[in-house]
Motif scaffolding. Structure first.
Motif, PDB file in Angstrom:
ATOM      1  N   GLY A 175       0.819  -1.197   0.000  1.00  0.00           N
ATOM      2  CA  GLY A 175       0.000   0.000   0.000  1.00  0.00           C
ATOM      3  C   GLY A 175       0.847   1.238   0.000  1.00  0.00           C
ATOM      4  O   GLY A 175       2.060   1.182  -0.220  1.00  0.00           O
ATOM      5  N   LEU A 176       0.185   2.357   0.255  1.00  0.00           N
ATOM      6  CA  LEU A 176       0.846   3.652   0.298  1.00  0.00           C
ATOM      7  C   LEU A 176       1.072   4.045   1.758  1.00  0.00           C
ATOM      8  O   LEU A 176       0.136   3.996   2.567  1.00  0.00           O
ATOM      9  N   VAL A 177       2.300   4.434   2.077  1.00  0.00           N
ATOM     10  CA  VAL A 177       2.630   4.812   3.447  1.00  0.00           C
ATOM     11  C   VAL A 177       3.586   5.992   3.416  1.00  0.00           C
ATOM     12  O   VAL A 177       4.346   6.151   2.453  1.00  0.00           O
ATOM     13  N   LEU A 233       2.561  -4.107  -4.277  1.00  0.00           N
ATOM     14  CA  LEU A 233       3.246  -2.831  -4.418  1.00  0.00           C
ATOM     15  C   LEU A 233       3.292  -2.070  -3.102  1.00  0.00           C
ATOM     16  O   LEU A 233       2.262  -1.885  -2.442  1.00  0.00           O
ATOM     17  N   VAL A 234       4.481  -1.633  -2.754  1.00  0.00           N
ATOM     18  CA  VAL A 234       4.693  -0.768  -1.588  1.00  0.00           C
ATOM     19  C   VAL A 234       5.191   0.578  -2.098  1.00  0.00           C
ATOM     20  O   VAL A 234       6.199   0.639  -2.819  1.00  0.00           O
ATOM     21  N   THR A 235       4.486   1.632  -1.737  1.00  0.00           N
ATOM     22  CA  THR A 235       4.883   2.975  -2.132  1.00  0.00           C
ATOM     23  C   THR A 235       5.077   3.812  -0.882  1.00  0.00           C
ATOM     24  O   THR A 235       4.157   3.926  -0.060  1.00  0.00           O
ATOM     25  N   VAL A 236       6.271   4.376  -0.742  1.00  0.00           N
ATOM     26  CA  VAL A 236       6.593   5.211   0.410  1.00  0.00           C
ATOM     27  C   VAL A 236       6.695   6.654  -0.077  1.00  0.00           C
ATOM     28  O   VAL A 236       7.546   6.978  -0.908  1.00  0.00           O
ATOM     29  N   SER A 237       5.820   7.502   0.431  1.00  0.00           N
ATOM     30  CA  SER A 237       5.794   8.897  -0.015  1.00  0.00           C
ATOM     31  C   SER A 237       6.508   9.797   0.985  1.00  0.00           C
ATOM     32  O   SER A 237       6.438   9.587   2.196  1.00  0.00           O
ATOM     33  N   SER A 238       7.170  10.794   0.441  1.00  0.00           N
ATOM     34  CA  SER A 238       7.908  11.729   1.306  1.00  0.00           C
ATOM     35  C   SER A 238       7.148  13.033   1.469  1.00  0.00           C
ATOM     36  O   SER A 238       6.118  13.250   0.881  1.00  0.00           O
TER      37      SER A 238
END
Length: 110
Positions: free
Chosen positions: A9-11, A105-110
């Motif tokens: 996921g999105l983290v 899918l792993v998405t890491v947002s800044s």
């Protein structure tokens, strides 16, 4: 053996995710498992591994942040990911032998 990863996921940066890999088949307890990832524009790389006896291996970049574990009663392998960074953004795959399951899918947002 069939493998099905989930939990991506999105983290945000610094966050956590726990991936699961559900494994079909009756020989789960005898098998070694690995988590791989493929980052955008890069080759697939091993992130962590766990043997049938519980011995673990980690890629240097994730040591101290990621933990691989297994639950033989549930035929499931886990990857707990803490302190996530943008460079951890990737598709993560579970692997046994030459068999990869579909990625998550792993998405890491800044």
């Amino acid at each position: 053996v069939q493998l099905q990863a989930s939990g991506g996921g999105l983290v945000q940066v610094g966050g956590s995710l726990k991936l699961s890999c559900k494994v079909s088949g009756s020989t789960f307890g005898l098998l070694n498992f690995h988590w791989y990832r493929q980052r955008p524009g890069s080759q697939r790389e091993e992130v962590a591994g766990i043997s049938s006896g519980g011995s673990t291996f980690y890629q240097e970049a994730v040591k101290g942040r990621f933990t691989i574990s297994r639950d033989n009663a549930k035929n499931t392998v886990y990857l707990q990911m803490n302190s996530l960074q943008p460079e951890d953004t990737a598709v993560y795959y579970c692997r046994n032998g030459f068999v990869y399951g579909p990625g998550t899918l792993v998405t890491v947002s800044s």
